[in-house]
Scaffold this motif. Structure first.
Motif, PDB file in Angstrom:
ATOM      1  N   ASN A   1       0.819  -1.210   0.000  1.00  0.00           N
ATOM      2  CA  ASN A   1       0.000   0.000   0.000  1.00  0.00           C
ATOM      3  C   ASN A   1       0.855   1.263   0.000  1.00  0.00           C
ATOM      4  O   ASN A   1       0.534   2.250  -0.671  1.00  0.00           O
TER       5      ASN A   1
ATOM      6  N   LEU B   1       2.260   2.076  -3.399  1.00  0.00           N
ATOM      7  CA  LEU B   1       1.297   2.579  -4.397  1.00  0.00           C
ATOM      8  C   LEU B   1       0.421   3.705  -3.852  1.00  0.00           C
ATOM      9  O   LEU B   1      -0.658   3.975  -4.402  1.00  0.00           O
ATOM     10  N   LYS B   2       0.867   4.367  -2.803  1.00  0.00           N
ATOM     11  CA  LYS B   2       0.027   5.389  -2.185  1.00  0.00           C
ATOM     12  C   LYS B   2      -0.176   6.605  -3.097  1.00  0.00           C
ATOM     13  O   LYS B   2      -1.165   7.332  -2.953  1.00  0.00           O
ATOM     14  N   ASN B   3       0.730   6.851  -4.021  1.00  0.00           N
ATOM     15  CA  ASN B   3       0.609   8.016  -4.898  1.00  0.00           C
ATOM     16  C   ASN B   3      -0.259   7.757  -6.121  1.00  0.00           C
ATOM     17  O   ASN B   3      -0.509   8.664  -6.916  1.00  0.00           O
ATOM     18  N   ASN B   4      -0.677   6.523  -6.302  1.00  0.00           N
ATOM     19  CA  ASN B   4      -1.506   6.160  -7.450  1.00  0.00           C
ATOM     20  C   ASN B   4      -2.753   5.447  -6.939  1.00  0.00           C
ATOM     21  O   ASN B   4      -2.727   4.261  -6.615  1.00  0.00           O
ATOM     22  N   GLN B   5      -3.850   6.165  -6.829  1.00  0.00           N
ATOM     23  CA  GLN B   5      -5.071   5.609  -6.272  1.00  0.00           C
ATOM     24  C   GLN B   5      -5.659   4.516  -7.163  1.00  0.00           C
ATOM     25  O   GLN B   5      -6.261   3.559  -6.668  1.00  0.00           O
ATOM     26  N   ARG B   6      -5.496   4.651  -8.466  1.00  0.00           N
ATOM     27  CA  ARG B   6      -6.050   3.642  -9.359  1.00  0.00           C
ATOM     28  C   ARG B   6      -5.336   2.294  -9.176  1.00  0.00           C
ATOM     29  O   ARG B   6      -5.995   1.244  -9.085  1.00  0.00           O
ATOM     30  N   LEU B   7      -4.011   2.338  -9.124  1.00  0.00           N
ATOM     31  CA  LEU B   7      -3.270   1.106  -8.909  1.00  0.00           C
ATOM     32  C   LEU B   7      -3.537   0.521  -7.523  1.00  0.00           C
ATOM     33  O   LEU B   7      -3.608  -0.701  -7.343  1.00  0.00           O
ATOM     34  N   GLN B   8      -3.713   1.409  -6.536  1.00  0.00           N
ATOM     35  CA  GLN B   8      -3.983   0.931  -5.188  1.00  0.00           C
ATOM     36  C   GLN B   8      -5.356   0.253  -5.118  1.00  0.00           C
ATOM     37  O   GLN B   8      -5.525  -0.745  -4.406  1.00  0.00           O
TER      38      GLN B   8
END
Length: 516
Positions: free
Chosen positions: A296, A299-306
């Motif tokens: 998490n 990928l915190k800077n990319n909400q879609r990937l998260q």
């Protein structure tokens, strides 16, 4: 010169922190720090030695007290040590010959190795019991794989459920909280009780199959929770279904945990093994939580990937999870006897005249998640005659020949599955039948299956006077009596629990004998 070197032999002179030691008929003046184990000879010397002779005898005594490893080994939590006599003092040394001393850290590399060894021993004593079977560590290795990825999946599933709640309507949250308690938790606990009651005996007779099956159900429940963000309007329904599956899996885990731990406790240390299992679960689950948190954070800077992360890692983590469970169960060697395990032992005994160990039977038994259809042509069943199936006259004749001393009888049955008729051997047990009677009856049934000369002829001969069957049954019963004592002795030697035989609900059906 000789008179100057002469020493007074009066007993009043033997004082001042010294002691007299006698060696080869001579008294020698030695300090107290010398060997305290030297023998004292009570004879009084007839003459005294010169200084040169005194030094010679002392040197000779020292050479006799050479360094020696004593045959005493101490096993402690920090390692294995052995006593060592260096000629003057008694010391405690490790197996590799290095003494345990806090002042021996001159070499930095040696100190690091000792520190690493102490830490590894500390971790070992913290996570593992002191006395377990050899296969325990392989079991824990695969348990580690299972718990880490399972815990990581649970974290991602919980995160997905929170996201689903946030996507729904705000006005539905108060009612959702109330319904969540009733549906999600209440129905889950109710399903857990129903499941436990319906499969009470299967936890013993089919432990590995039931445990792996519920593990698959648990993995599917996590998949259902991961789907809640995609269907927020069905959040309560999906969450309730997932919680029911989780409660069923938890019930199986708790019911079978004691049996699994018992097979590893070689010194009746079941409590210690269970306690260490809880410690292992907590540690491994925390590692899984850290793995999920790391994903998490990455990928915190990319909400879609998260948001799409759970769907990507779910099949991978589930595969590792189930593979770890499957491999760990393969290293669980149960010593309890069931009908299937006892049948494997008896078949091996009849064919090869030896008793397989629990490890061998466990390897052949497997998980049996999908039971194979290609079993023995004449399967053996324990239970009672099914009136819905075709019952040959031989079975009726076997019941007519019963007497008050018989606690079982063996007969033939024919079961129809669809358009196929399956012939088999049936073992019927009487009320009050002991463990020895069950072993005896199954041994006779296995001998009958092995020696049946012409199976179709016996079944088609329904004139009620077929003596071949009774001769075969009596011969097999006599062979079973001859093998019974030796077979039971061999099974006990290999660690099989022969006091009880675990039978399923259908196999526990008994008949009563009525005297006319």
């Amino acid at each position: 010169m000789q008179s100057a070197s002469r020493i007074h032999t009066s007993n009043s002179a033997i004082h001042l922190g010294s002691q007299w030691e006698t060696h080869n008929k001579y008294q020698i003046f030695l300090p107290i720090k010398q060997n305290p184990c030297s023998r004292r000879i009570s004879k009084t010397p007839n003459s005294l030695k010169t200084s040169f002779q005194f030094e010679f005898e002392e040197e000779k005594l020292r050479t006799e007290l050479k360094p020696t490893l004593l045959p005493v080994v101490i096993r402690q939590s920090d390692g294995v040590s052995r006593y060592f006599w260096d000629g003057n003092d008694l010391k405690l040394v490790s197996i590799d010959g290095k003494p345990f001393s806090l002042g021996n850290f001159d070499d930095l590399g040696d100190g690091c190795r000792r520190l690493f060894r102490s830490c590894s021993l500390g971790v070992r004593n913290f996570l593992f019991p002191r006395e377990v079977t050899e296969n325990y560590f392989e079991y824990v290795k695969w348990k580690f794989l299972h718990r880490v990825f399972s815990s990581a999946l649970q974290v991602l599933a919980t995160q997905a459920m929170f996201r689903a709640i946030g996507i729904g309507y705000a006005r539905s949250l108060p009612s959702a909280a109330a319904l969540n308690w009733v549906l999600k938790d209440g129905l889950g606990r109710l399903s857990r009780c129903i499941y436990t009651a319906s499969l009470a005996s299967a936890f013993d007779t089919n432990l590995k199959r039931v445990r792996f099956s519920t593990s698959v159900v648990f993995s599917l429940s996590i998949g259902v929770e991961l789907m809640t963000p995609a269907f927020p309007q069905y959040f309560l329904l999906l969450a309730s279904i997932a919680n029911i599956a989780k409660q069923i899996s938890l019930a199986c885990y708790l019911a079978t945990g004691t049996a699994v731990h018992r097979c590893f406790a070689v010194a009746d240390n079941l409590g210690e093994v269970s306690a260490k299992a809880q410690i292992q679960t907590v540690c491994f689950d925390n590692l899984g939580l850290m793995l999920a948190a790391a994903l998490n954070i990455a990928l915190k800077n990319n909400q879609r990937l998260q948001a799409g992360l759970p769907f990507v890692v779910y099949p991978i983590f589930t595969a590792f999870d189930l593979y770890g469970i499957y491999q760990s169960l393969k290293h669980v060697h149960l010593q309890t006897l069931t009908k299937d395990r006892l049948e494997m032992i008896i078949d091996t005994w009849i064919q090869l005249r030896y008793v397989p160990s629990p490890a061998e039977v466990s390897k052949r038994e497997g998980i049996n998640f999908f039971p194979s259809k290609g079993g023995p042509k004449w399967p053996i069943r324990i239970g009672c005659l099914n009136p819905r199936c075709k019952i040959p006259k031989i079975s009726m004749m076997a019941m007519q020949s019963l007497c008050k001393d018989d606690f079982y009888f063996v007969c033939i049955e024919v079961c129809v599955h669809g358009f196929q008729s399956i012939e088999g051997v049936l073992l019927c047990l009487r009320e009050g039948a002991s463990t020895a009677d069950i072993i005896m009856g199954l041994l006779q049934a296995c001998y009958i299956r092995e020696r049946l000369p012409c199976k179709t002829k016996i079944l088609k001969d329904c004139d009620g006077s077929n003596q071949d069957w009774f001769k075969l049954a009596n011969d097999c019963k006599q062979s079973a009596r001859e093998d019974m004592e030796l077979l039971n002795e061999k099974m006990v030697e290999l660690g099989w629990a022969c006091r009880n035989i675990l039978l399923s609900t259908d196999e526990q059906t008994r008949f009563s004998f009525i005297e006319d």
